[in-house]
Design a protein around this motif. Sequence first.
Motif, short mmCIF file in Angstrom:
data_model
loop_
_atom_site.label_atom_id
_atom_site.label_comp_id
_atom_site.label_asym_id
_atom_site.label_seq_id
_atom_site.Cartn_x
_atom_site.Cartn_y
_atom_site.Cartn_z
N MET B 1 -11.13 0.76 -3.96
CA MET B 1 -9.67 0.82 -3.84
C MET B 1 -9.26 2.19 -3.28
SD MET B 1 -7.57 -0.89 -6.91
CE MET B 1 -8.84 -1.02 -8.13
N SER B 2 -8.61 2.19 -2.15
CA SER B 2 -8.25 3.48 -1.57
C SER B 2 -6.88 3.94 -2.09
CB SER B 2 -8.24 3.37 -0.05
OG SER B 2 -7.47 2.25 0.32
N LYS B 3 -6.02 2.98 -2.38
CA LYS B 3 -4.68 3.35 -2.88
C LYS B 3 -4.69 3.40 -4.40
CE LYS B 3 -2.28 1.20 0.99
NZ LYS B 3 -1.40 0.08 1.36
N GLU B 4 -3.70 4.09 -4.93
CA GLU B 4 -3.60 4.21 -6.38
C GLU B 4 -3.07 2.90 -6.99
OE1 GLU B 4 -1.42 7.29 -9.34
OE2 GLU B 4 -1.65 7.94 -7.27
N ALA B 5 -3.65 2.52 -8.13
CA ALA B 5 -3.23 1.27 -8.76
C ALA B 5 -1.95 1.49 -9.57
CB ALA B 5 -4.33 0.75 -9.66
N ILE B 55 8.03 -1.06 1.12
CA ILE B 55 7.27 -0.36 2.17
C ILE B 55 6.78 0.98 1.64
CG2 ILE B 55 7.48 0.80 4.43
CD1 ILE B 55 9.35 -1.57 5.25
N GLN B 56 7.70 1.71 1.01
CA GLN B 56 7.32 3.03 0.46
C GLN B 56 6.21 2.91 -0.58
OE1 GLN B 56 11.58 4.29 -0.26
NE2 GLN B 56 10.55 6.28 -0.16
N LEU B 57 6.37 1.94 -1.47
CA LEU B 57 5.34 1.75 -2.50
C LEU B 57 3.99 1.38 -1.88
CD1 LEU B 57 7.37 -0.20 -5.22
CD2 LEU B 57 6.15 1.94 -5.61
N ASN B 58 4.05 0.50 -0.89
CA ASN B 58 2.80 0.05 -0.25
C ASN B 58 2.03 1.17 0.44
OD1 ASN B 58 1.97 -2.68 -0.52
ND2 ASN B 58 3.87 -3.32 0.48
N GLU B 59 2.75 2.18 0.87
CA GLU B 59 2.08 3.29 1.55
C GLU B 59 1.13 4.03 0.61
OE1 GLU B 59 5.15 5.63 3.31
OE2 GLU B 59 5.52 4.15 4.88
N LYS B 60 1.51 4.14 -0.63
CA LYS B 60 0.73 4.94 -1.56
C LYS B 60 0.02 4.13 -2.65
CE LYS B 60 1.24 9.16 -4.25
NZ LYS B 60 2.14 10.05 -4.92
N TYR B 61 0.57 2.99 -2.95
CA TYR B 61 0.06 2.23 -4.11
C TYR B 61 -0.34 0.82 -3.75
CZ TYR B 61 2.47 5.94 -6.68
OH TYR B 61 2.88 7.15 -7.16
N GLU B 62 -1.09 0.23 -4.68
CA GLU B 62 -1.31 -1.22 -4.65
C GLU B 62 -1.23 -1.69 -6.10
OE1 GLU B 62 -5.19 -1.93 -3.12
OE2 GLU B 62 -6.16 -0.64 -4.59
N VAL B 63 -1.16 -2.99 -6.30
CA VAL B 63 -1.10 -3.48 -7.69
C VAL B 63 -2.41 -3.13 -8.39
CG1 VAL B 63 -1.02 -5.54 -9.14
CG2 VAL B 63 0.63 -5.24 -7.29
N GLY B 64 -3.54 -3.42 -7.75
CA GLY B 64 -4.81 -2.96 -8.29
C GLY B 64 -5.46 -3.92 -9.27
N LEU B 65 -5.25 -5.21 -9.09
CA LEU B 65 -5.97 -6.17 -9.92
C LEU B 65 -7.18 -6.69 -9.16
CD1 LEU B 65 -3.06 -8.22 -11.56
CD2 LEU B 65 -4.51 -6.48 -12.61
N MET B 66 -8.28 -6.85 -9.87
CA MET B 66 -9.51 -7.36 -9.24
C MET B 66 -10.04 -8.52 -10.06
SD MET B 66 -11.50 -3.84 -8.46
CE MET B 66 -12.73 -4.36 -7.28
N PRO B 67 -10.16 -9.70 -9.47
CA PRO B 67 -10.67 -10.86 -10.23
C PRO B 67 -12.12 -10.63 -10.65
CG PRO B 67 -10.49 -11.39 -7.90
CD PRO B 67 -9.89 -10.04 -8.07
#
Lengths: 221, 347
Positions: B1-5, B55-67
């Motif tokens: 994951m490159s972006k922060e969860a 858009i702003q959130l997507n630049e730095k973050y992601e939800v960060g769930l992994m099945p």
Amino acid sequence: MNQHKTKELKAVNVISNELLTDDVHYISVDKPFDFKAGQVIAVAMQPTDEPRLYSIASGISKKHLSILFDVKPEGELTPPLSVVKPGDTIYISEPFGKFLCLDSPATWIATGTGIAPFISLVESKQANNVNLLHGARTLDKFFFQDYLEEQLGNNYQRFCTTEASEKTTEGRLTSYLKNSENLPTNNKYYLCGSSQMVIDVREILIAKGVAFDNIIAEIYF
Amino acid sequence: MSKEALYGKTLSELKACVKDLGLPAFTSKQIADWLYKKHVTTIDDMTNLSKKARIQLNEKYEVGLMPPQSFQESVDGTKKYLYQTNNNQFIEAAYLPEENRNTLCISSQVGCKMGCLFCMTARQGFQKNLTSNEILNQIASLPERDTLTNVVYMGMGEPMDNIENVLKSLEIITAEWGYAWSPRRINVSTIGVIPAMRRFIEESEAHLAISLHSPFNEERKQLMPIENVYTAEKLVEALHDYDFGRQRRISFEYIMFKGVNDSAQHVKGLLQLLNGIKCRINLIHFHPIPNSPLEGSDYKTMEFFRDKLSQKGITTTIRKSRGEDIYAACGLLSTKKLLKENSDTDY
């Protein structure tokens, strides 16, 4: 004592801070409490900080109380602790713990700074009929080796995984144990070091016929 | 994951995130709602946020769930899920369906530092503390998530050795802005790391399960190295400092080892040690691990032990073994085979 609630940490003066290798320090402080060799203290920079535990690495009759630690760059305690100077204040708990290694004959096994409680025991003259096996990655990590050699003679064996010298056995301590044909199965075995070392050594000893109740381990966490 | 969860952040952390991006303060509550009540998997799914905010959130973050990567199913219906952590290590979680409750047993660390003689997780050593994201992902990404009634922190690792992230995850599960679960649906285990256990007792209201396994110091030391530092006696002394009320439960877990800790002496020792503590005892059948010097007590001995303790007023039960055939039972979780060999050791 209720295990080191912050109000029970006591301010002590730093007496010395010795750099033993590039990342391992030996810090001595005033000794406000008596202790038993093999015990631990909780250490913090401030009375409100979350303290960490360290085995006492000095004898019971010494004027000062000392600990041995390696600096964890990501840690909250060891980076500031590594730069304390004589006269600075740190906070410690009363000594506690039961890794007293009272039984003999015994084999003491340590890796890295896990040698700390055994230094305390040797300095406290409580090392009769013991063999001390110490594993380290490099030759400079056999802390207090001259003293331990002087006190224990041939009962002190060093195992170095990456460097060779005439006083050390080249290779892993675990390989030595695996290949030993005459490990005393009735000895008590006292282990101190990383949890992985404890697990690996314990498995080898049990496979060699040492009863699990003859193996006592102190872990770092 | 490159972006922060974002998943795994508390409301105050989400507030700091939106403040940083210059978004309105109420956005944090909206995000919490999307994450912890609606369990969305992408920021774009947060449709009541402005497009600009997304858009702003997507630049730095992601939800960060992994099945989960895979699962195994036991003949008794237990399922063991394998999850990958953010740094490509692995943990396991066990889903235990029953008639009236469905429990998920989650991990708090990759591996464990505590070195207990009888535990499979201990054999893999310690690799890392799970983040609150990785702890909660075991719940959020579970296919049976919506059927869950209970969560127990009894999987891989010692929860009190990762107290910050465990407390953070508990806050998210129990907060009104989070899952809004009652803390009585959660049970957190410990082998007795006393300072962190104190924090847990003071900062959470979830139940507490303490792995005891022997009332005697010398014997417990042989089974559990922690006894050298935090003795059972000190542990119980610490518990006396707190009023747990009528709803909050303390239980002691007691794995029964044949000829080791299953005698009448042990019953007496337990009664002495636990005197004055309102608690229950769960007796657990030992699930043998390879090359273990220990054997499990037989069920007749366990029943005798249970009856003796019950007669003396301590509610004692024998815990049903679940998922033993897929190594999902108590003390059997391990991802050692998935670890890369580390040759850089000092022993």
